[in-house]
Motif scaffolding. Structure first.
Motif, PDB file in Angstrom:
ATOM      1  N   ILE A  40      33.110  33.213  52.840  1.00 13.66           N
ATOM      2  CA  ILE A  40      34.233  34.106  53.179  1.00 13.66           C
ATOM      3  C   ILE A  40      35.460  33.332  53.629  1.00 13.66           C
ATOM      4  N   LEU A  41      35.335  32.584  54.709  1.00  8.91           N
ATOM      5  CA  LEU A  41      36.514  32.072  55.399  1.00  8.91           C
ATOM      6  C   LEU A  41      37.229  30.958  54.662  1.00  8.91           C
ATOM      7  N   HIS A  42      36.589  30.330  53.700  1.00  6.63           N
ATOM      8  CA  HIS A  42      37.250  29.293  52.908  1.00  6.63           C
ATOM      9  C   HIS A  42      38.118  29.865  51.790  1.00  6.63           C
ATOM     10  N   HIS A  43      38.148  31.181  51.651  1.00 10.66           N
ATOM     11  CA  HIS A  43      38.827  31.803  50.517  1.00 10.66           C
ATOM     12  C   HIS A  43      40.033  32.617  50.976  1.00 10.66           C
ATOM     13  N   ALA A  44      41.062  32.638  50.140  1.00 17.61           N
ATOM     14  CA  ALA A  44      42.303  33.331  50.490  1.00 17.61           C
ATOM     15  C   ALA A  44      42.239  34.818  50.207  1.00 17.61           C
ATOM     16  N   THR A  45      41.411  35.239  49.261  1.00 12.22           N
ATOM     17  CA  THR A  45      41.342  36.648  48.883  1.00 12.22           C
ATOM     18  C   THR A  45      39.895  37.060  48.659  1.00 12.22           C
ATOM     19  N   LEU A  46      39.680  38.365  48.626  1.00  5.35           N
ATOM     20  CA  LEU A  46      38.353  38.883  48.307  1.00  5.35           C
ATOM     21  C   LEU A  46      37.937  38.454  46.908  1.00  5.35           C
ATOM     22  N   GLU A  47      38.882  38.463  45.969  1.00  7.28           N
ATOM     23  CA  GLU A  47      38.565  38.052  44.609  1.00  7.28           C
ATOM     24  C   GLU A  47      38.020  36.624  44.560  1.00  7.28           C
ATOM     25  N   ARG A  48      38.646  35.738  45.297  1.00  5.01           N
ATOM     26  CA  ARG A  48      38.179  34.347  45.309  1.00  5.01           C
ATOM     27  C   ARG A  48      36.779  34.244  45.925  1.00  5.01           C
ATOM     28  N   GLU A  74      39.034  34.000  35.968  1.00  7.31           N
ATOM     29  CA  GLU A  74      39.841  34.559  34.882  1.00  7.31           C
ATOM     30  C   GLU A  74      39.736  36.081  34.855  1.00  7.31           C
ATOM     31  N   ALA A  75      38.530  36.594  35.058  1.00  3.79           N
ATOM     32  CA  ALA A  75      38.331  38.043  35.050  1.00  3.79           C
ATOM     33  C   ALA A  75      39.149  38.718  36.146  1.00  3.79           C
ATOM     34  N   TYR A  76      39.057  38.201  37.361  1.00  8.27           N
ATOM     35  CA  TYR A  76      39.794  38.814  38.468  1.00  8.27           C
ATOM     36  C   TYR A  76      41.304  38.662  38.295  1.00  8.27           C
ATOM     37  N   ALA A  77      41.753  37.549  37.709  1.00 11.56           N
ATOM     38  CA  ALA A  77      43.183  37.306  37.547  1.00 11.56           C
ATOM     39  C   ALA A  77      43.795  38.195  36.480  1.00 11.56           C
ATOM     40  N   THR A  78      43.051  38.453  35.413  1.00 12.02           N
ATOM     41  CA  THR A  78      43.614  39.204  34.287  1.00 12.02           C
ATOM     42  C   THR A  78      43.338  40.700  34.354  1.00 12.02           C
ATOM     43  N   GLU A  79      42.389  41.117  35.201  1.00 10.58           N
ATOM     44  CA  GLU A  79      42.047  42.535  35.305  1.00 10.58           C
ATOM     45  C   GLU A  79      41.948  42.940  36.776  1.00 10.58           C
ATOM     46  N   PRO A  80      43.083  43.289  37.401  1.00 12.87           N
ATOM     47  CA  PRO A  80      43.083  43.613  38.836  1.00 12.87           C
ATOM     48  C   PRO A  80      42.191  44.791  39.210  1.00 12.87           C
ATOM     49  N   THR A  81      41.875  45.671  38.262  1.00 18.00           N
ATOM     50  CA  THR A  81      41.037  46.815  38.596  1.00 18.00           C
ATOM     51  C   THR A  81      39.626  46.397  39.016  1.00 18.00           C
ATOM     52  N   ILE A  82      39.195  45.201  38.613  1.00 12.42           N
ATOM     53  CA  ILE A  82      37.865  44.728  39.034  1.00 12.42           C
ATOM     54  C   ILE A  82      37.849  44.514  40.546  1.00 12.42           C
ATOM     55  N   GLY A  83      38.899  43.886  41.061  1.00 12.58           N
ATOM     56  CA  GLY A  83      38.998  43.687  42.504  1.00 12.58           C
ATOM     57  C   GLY A  83      39.177  44.989  43.255  1.00 12.58           C
ATOM     58  N   GLN A  84      39.938  45.918  42.668  1.00 12.94           N
ATOM     59  CA  GLN A  84      40.117  47.216  43.311  1.00 12.94           C
ATOM     60  C   GLN A  84      38.793  47.963  43.410  1.00 12.94           C
ATOM     61  N   ALA A  85      37.995  47.921  42.331  1.00 14.02           N
ATOM     62  CA  ALA A  85      36.686  48.565  42.359  1.00 14.02           C
ATOM     63  C   ALA A  85      35.761  47.902  43.376  1.00 14.02           C
ATOM     64  N   ALA A  86      35.865  46.572  43.509  1.00 16.51           N
ATOM     65  CA  ALA A  86      35.033  45.861  44.484  1.00 16.51           C
ATOM     66  C   ALA A  86      35.314  46.345  45.900  1.00 16.51           C
ATOM     67  N   ARG A  87      36.574  46.603  46.209  1.00 16.26           N
ATOM     68  CA  ARG A  87      36.925  47.115  47.530  1.00 16.26           C
ATOM     69  C   ARG A  87      36.392  48.529  47.736  1.00 16.26           C
ATOM     70  N   ALA A  88      36.531  49.375  46.717  1.00 15.87           N
ATOM     71  CA  ALA A  88      36.014  50.740  46.819  1.00 15.87           C
ATOM     72  C   ALA A  88      34.499  50.729  46.992  1.00 15.87           C
ATOM     73  N   ASP A  89      33.825  49.809  46.327  1.00 14.71           N
ATOM     74  CA  ASP A  89      32.362  49.711  46.454  1.00 14.71           C
ATOM     75  C   ASP A  89      31.956  49.281  47.863  1.00 14.71           C
ATOM     76  N   ILE A  90      32.689  48.344  48.453  1.00 12.27           N
ATOM     77  CA  ILE A  90      32.385  47.919  49.818  1.00 12.27           C
ATOM     78  C   ILE A  90      32.514  49.088  50.787  1.00 12.27           C
ATOM     79  N   VAL A  91      33.603  49.821  50.672  1.00 10.59           N
ATOM     80  CA  VAL A  91      33.820  50.977  51.547  1.00 10.59           C
ATOM     81  C   VAL A  91      32.717  52.006  51.327  1.00 10.59           C
ATOM     82  N   ALA A  92      32.312  52.207  50.076  1.00 13.03           N
ATOM     83  CA  ALA A  92      31.253  53.165  49.780  1.00 13.03           C
ATOM     84  C   ALA A  92      29.944  52.780  50.463  1.00 13.03           C
ATOM     85  N   VAL A  93      29.569  51.512  50.367  1.00 13.27           N
ATOM     86  CA  VAL A  93      28.325  51.061  50.990  1.00 13.27           C
ATOM     87  C   VAL A  93      28.409  51.210  52.506  1.00 13.27           C
TER      88      VAL A  93
END
Length: 269
Positions: A40-48, A74-93
């Motif tokens: 976690i703490l070594h990374h600048a964003t959730l995507e990283r 590459e996936a996270y950089a070119t398709e921001p919706t993947i990161g957005q879904a990851a955040r929604a999934d965290i909140v859901a859990v």
């Protein structure tokens, strides 16, 4: 990656909350300092952080961490919706799983969450015609997490898979937003037929442990599938089905069964 997600990096309450929890966890349990810093703490964003987790968990003698990390970045950089879904999934859990007390838990400890995020990268690969690589991701997710999701399946956001052991989701399955399911759920076909052959799960559906939903059928929004049921026919919205084969036994019991996680079937259904 931070520079490619300027808005998320500037205002990202989910990631900010995760980092605060991580720092507190290190203070409380110094022996986990290296694990939490690298995760976690070594990374600048959730995507990283998710990219690192993806590569670490799925690497093998056949595919290095470095290559998998490059794919995920590459996936996270070119398709921001993947990161957005990851955040929604965290909140859901966090909202639905009584065993989840911190936002950092799903991304660090829960294989249901981690397998869904890995599937999202596999789906991104599939959509770009990189199908052999997508199959490789599917294979490793199955081997590592015991979750088998075909990369062509379409899964929405706000997904919570509790425990996640022995989950199977077929090639043409569709899962809507805000769906909750427990372990040993199968969204499968009914034979050797080709084409569109898997279930379509509406928004807000709750699927109990061990339920099997088979064939190209539709499960209406905000319905409940009772644990152990075998569903072979369409289910209307806002109903509860149970049994083998499953039959309608009442109403869904509440407005949002996937959010309340109420699985009791009684006279009040």
């Amino acid at each position: 990656m931070a520079e490619r997600h300027p808005k998320v990096a500037t205002v990202d309450p989910v990631w900010t909350h995760i980092c605060e929890e991580a720092r507190a966890a290190v203070r409380d349990e110094p022996l986990l300092g290296g694990f939490i810093h690298s995760g976690i703490l070594h990374h600048a964003t959730l995507e990283r952080a998710l990219s690192y987790r993806f590569s670490l968990k799925l690497a093998s003698g056949e595919m290095s961490e470095q290559i998998l990390r490059e794919i995920a970045d590459e996936a996270y950089a070119t398709e921001p919706t993947i990161g957005q879904a990851a955040r929604a999934d965290i909140v859901a859990v966090y909202d639905r799983d009584p065993a989840c007390h911190r936002f950092m838990q799903p991304m660090m400890f829960f294989k249901g969450y981690q397998s869904v995020q890995a599937y999202r990268i596999g789906h991104w690969l599939w959509a770009r015609g990189r199908r052999d690589l997508a199959y490789f991701v599917q294979m490793r997710v199955s081997e590592v997490f015991g979750v088998d999701i075909h990369p062509n399946a379409r899964i929405g956001k706000g997904i919570m898979i509790d425990h996640a052991h022995s989950i199977v989701i077929g090639e043409t399955a569709v899962v809507g937003d805000n769906v909750s399911m427990l372990h040993s759920v199968t969204l499968g076909g009914t034979g050797k037929e080709d084409g569109d052959r898997h279930p379509k799960i509406g928004n807000g559906v709750l699927i109990g442990a061990g339920a099997k939903i088979l064939g190209n059928i539709h499960i209406g929004e905000r319905s409940r599938i009772a644990a152990g049921s075998v569903v072979l026919h369409d289910v209307p919205s806002c109903k509860t089905v149970a049994g083998v084969p499953a039959k309608i036994v009442g109403e869904a019991g509440c407005e949002q069964p996937a959010l309340t996680m109420d699985q009791l079937i009684d006279d009040g259904v």
